[in-house]
Design an enzyme around this catalytic site. Structure first.
Site, short mmCIF file in Angstrom:
data_model
loop_
_atom_site.label_atom_id
_atom_site.label_comp_id
_atom_site.label_asym_id
_atom_site.label_seq_id
_atom_site.Cartn_x
_atom_site.Cartn_y
_atom_site.Cartn_z
N ASP A 1 -23.05 2.51 -47.66
CA ASP A 1 -22.26 2.79 -48.86
C ASP A 1 -21.38 1.58 -49.20
OD1 ASP A 1 -21.28 5.15 -50.59
OD2 ASP A 1 -19.40 4.43 -49.74
N ASP B 1 -26.67 8.22 -44.38
CA ASP B 1 -25.73 7.51 -45.23
C ASP B 1 -24.58 7.06 -44.34
OD1 ASP B 1 -24.32 6.66 -47.55
OD2 ASP B 1 -25.18 8.34 -48.68
N GLU C 1 -25.90 -0.35 -50.50
CA GLU C 1 -25.47 -0.07 -51.88
C GLU C 1 -24.40 -1.08 -52.21
OE1 GLU C 1 -23.09 3.05 -54.69
OE2 GLU C 1 -22.45 2.50 -52.69
N HIS D 1 -26.96 10.22 -56.80
CA HIS D 1 -25.88 11.19 -56.99
C HIS D 1 -24.71 10.62 -57.80
CE1 HIS D 1 -24.78 8.59 -53.76
NE2 HIS D 1 -23.55 9.05 -53.79
N ASP D 2 -24.80 9.36 -58.20
CA ASP D 2 -23.69 8.73 -58.93
C ASP D 2 -24.03 8.48 -60.39
OD1 ASP D 2 -22.11 8.53 -56.65
OD2 ASP D 2 -22.84 6.53 -56.15
C1 GLC Z 1 -20.58 4.99 -53.27
C2 GLC Z 1 -21.10 6.41 -53.28
C3 GLC Z 1 -20.20 7.24 -54.13
C4 GLC Z 1 -18.82 7.22 -53.49
C5 GLC Z 1 -18.31 5.80 -53.30
C6 GLC Z 1 -17.15 5.75 -52.36
O1 GLC Z 1 -20.64 4.41 -54.52
O2 GLC Z 1 -22.44 6.43 -53.71
O3 GLC Z 1 -20.67 8.55 -54.28
O4 GLC Z 1 -17.92 7.92 -54.29
O5 GLC Z 1 -19.29 4.95 -52.75
O6 GLC Z 1 -17.57 6.05 -51.05
#
Ligand code: GLC
Length: 565
Positions: A205, A100, A260, A333-334
């Site tokens: 991310d 990640d 993402e 995880h979100d």
């Molecule tokens: C992404 C991650 C999340 C995190 C955010 C800030 O959305 O998946 O868990 O809080 O970015 O890094």
């Protein structure tokens, strides 16, 4: 047609959230040794790669998404030697490793940020986005009116000065200044570091926030929920930054990237992954995961719309086909657990977990399975906010109760609908103390209360094993060329109960039919298939015979494979 030429096109990725996976040294948080102990479980499922949520040193204000050192391992997870051993153990089992990369921001404890604050003349000052506040009627306001993705202003004042730094997430996550070539060089160096260690790729991310519109200015749109997003989502230099990373680093390795994205514009999304753009290999498109909430705001539920879900799930499979590559996702995880949403009654947990897998992971793209999803793990029944560790649950609760004066009980109910905490309870391995996550130390995040009923040991011993269904499904995927590269054809997209689609490629065809409802539903094999030539390849209801019209039970899913002439 995409024929599965690149390794990631045949891959099945298993996501590990290291804090909650397996705690081998019994200190309350998961660790690398714990992962090593469970690698056979992951391989036997049919996964061929693991994406690790951040393993780096971090003060854990956002549980690793606030990185304090990009080239080391958090001591609570182990050492770099442990990581090397993990890589070797993965390699033995044919499992690749995806890291990640949280590159929009660092932790406020990162040496770059500390140096930037310690000395205004430091070169690290320009690694971040630091601006003087605006004076209005004797009051000092932040440089712009942007809001953070975690609620509240996106600027934090630097104590004792008139200056502020930008943070699109928590105040402890200062945004990096991607305009600065030195920052981009550091990032390229970080990617090289991990690729040289043998990792196979990265999940970027919130990558589409890297480029901001300069000069920074106020968002004048009166109704925009996320103030400033027009100035920081899919910014003007995004494509250039991605191409630069490719030219300088990624193209020199056989690596895979998945971005993402945060509320991406479809045209940009298409460009990010277009085979000819030289940017990313794929992105996560979460549109279908907004089918049971308002405007994608996880905390505000609305009645589930299967039509919307199907549109979100199938559109990218059709839009990107031939020009890029897709990902298939239900959980991470979100997000809350998939069996606990989409209007699914709890009594259909097994049926729904397997139905969701069949309609999602036999589609076109690389499946991403989140730890516990393969067991049908559910949302937790949190008794109070104190049991929830995610800062976002607390930020949102405070905003609802303090800013909008919502009664605490109601605010808590909203939080429980969308909380990220549901996905972060420890893995439920067996029915021993702490569900086998460790040997008794209090886990950093409380367990889901149903661990005695739902755990890997019990699931594997059951006739209705979600894990075994996943195994069969992933084996079918592996062995069926139509499942890997075949085109997707969806039938009856507007149907509010049925999900029916076919995959066709390399002279093979199969059909997925599902009743996404709690009522028996008649499903008809589409006319371009001959039921006499179909055999049941997978069923979550013990179905054996194929007929033109079949009465599917609640949440029944069946995969029908066409036999040769
Ligand atoms: C992404 C991650 C999340 C995190 C955010 C800030 O959305 O998946 O868990 O809080 O970015 O890094």
């Amino acid at each position: 047609m995409s024929t599965g030429k690149k390794w990631y096109q045949d891959a099945v990725v298993y996501q590990i959230y290291p804090l909650s996976f397996m705690d081998a040294n019994n200190d309350g948080v998961g660790d690398i040794e714990g992962v090593i102990q469970k690698l056979d479980y992951i391989r036997d499922l049919g996964a061929t790669a693991i994406w690790f949520s951040p393993l780096y040193p971090s003060p854990w204000k956002d549980y690793g998404y606030d990185v304090a050192d990009y080239k080391a391992i958090h001591p609570a997870f182990g050492t770099m030697e442990d990581f090397d051993r993990l890589m070797a153990e993965c390699r033995k089992r044919g499992i690749r490793v995806i890291m990640d990369m949280v590159l929009n921001h660092t932790s406020d404890q990162h040496p770059w940020f500390r140096a930037a604050l310690a000395d205004p003349k430091s070169k690290y000052r320009d690694y971040y986005i630091i601006r003087r506040g605006r004076k209005r009627l004797g009051k000092l306001l932040p440089p712009t009116n942007w809001t953070s993705c975690f609620t509240g202003p996106a600027w934090e004042r630097i104590a004792g000065t008139d200056e502020f730094y930008l943070h699109l997430f928590a105040p402890e996550q200062p945004d990096l200044n991607w305009e600065n070539p030195a920052v981009r060089a550091e990032i390229a160096d970080v990617l090289k570091f991990w690729l040289d260690k043998g990792v196979s790729g990265f999940r970027f991310d919130v990558f589409n926030l890297w480029s901001k519109v300069w000069p920074l200015r106020n968002d004048r749109h009166p109704l925009r929920v996320q103030k400033g997003s027009n100035f920081f989502v899919d910014g003007p230099r995004m494509h250039e930054f991605l191409r630069e990373l490719n030219t300088n680093v990624l193209s020199h390795y056989d690596s895979y990237t998945v971005g993402e994205s945060y509320m991406p514009d479809p045209e940009h999304a298409q460009r990010y992954i277009h085979a000819e753009s030289g940017e990313l290999d794929s992105i996560f498109d979460f549109a279908h995961l907004t089918s049971d909430n308002l405007l994608g705001l996880k905390f505000f539920p609305k009645p589930f719309s299967l039509r919307q879900f199907k549109r979100g799930l199938f559109d990218p499979q059709i839009r990107y086909f031939d020009t890029g590559w897709n990902t298939l996702v239900l959980e991470n995880h979100d997000n809350p657990r998939s069996v606990s949403r989409f209007g699914i009654p709890a009594r259909y947990r097994y049926e729904a977990a397997t139905l969701l897998a069949a309609i999602t992971f036999l589609g076109w793209g690389t499946p991403f399975i989140y730890q516990g999803e393969e067991l049908g793990m559910t949302n937790a029944d949190f008794r109070s906010l104190d049991e929830m560790r995610d800062p976002v649950s607390h930020f949102v609760f405070d905003t609802m109760t303090k800013q909008f004066h919502m009664p605490a009980g109601i605010a808590r109910r909203f939080i429980c609908c969308g909380a990220r905490d549901h996905a972060r309870t420890p893995m439920q391995w067996d029915d021993t103390v702490n569900a086998g996550f460790n040997t008794g130390a209090e886990p950093w995040q409380c367990l889901n209360g149903n661990w005695r009923e739902i755990n890997a040991k019990r699931d594997l011993a059951s006739d209705k094993s979600v894990y075994r269904f996943y195994q069969r499904l992933l084996a079918f995927r592996r062995e069926n060329p139509a499942a890997l590269g075949g085109a997707v054809r969806e039938y009856h997209p507007a149907d509010p109960r049925r999900v029916i689609y076919a995959r066709e490629g390399e002279g093979r065809r199969f059909l997925v039919m599902a009743n996404f409802s709690a009522h028996e539903t008649l499903c008809r094999v589409p006319d371009d298939f001959d039921p006499a030539r179909l055999r049941v390849a997978l069923s979550n209801a013990g179905r054996e015979r194929v007929m033109r019209s079949m009465l599917l039970r609640p949440y029944e899913a069946v995969v029908l494979e066409e036999r040769g002439e």
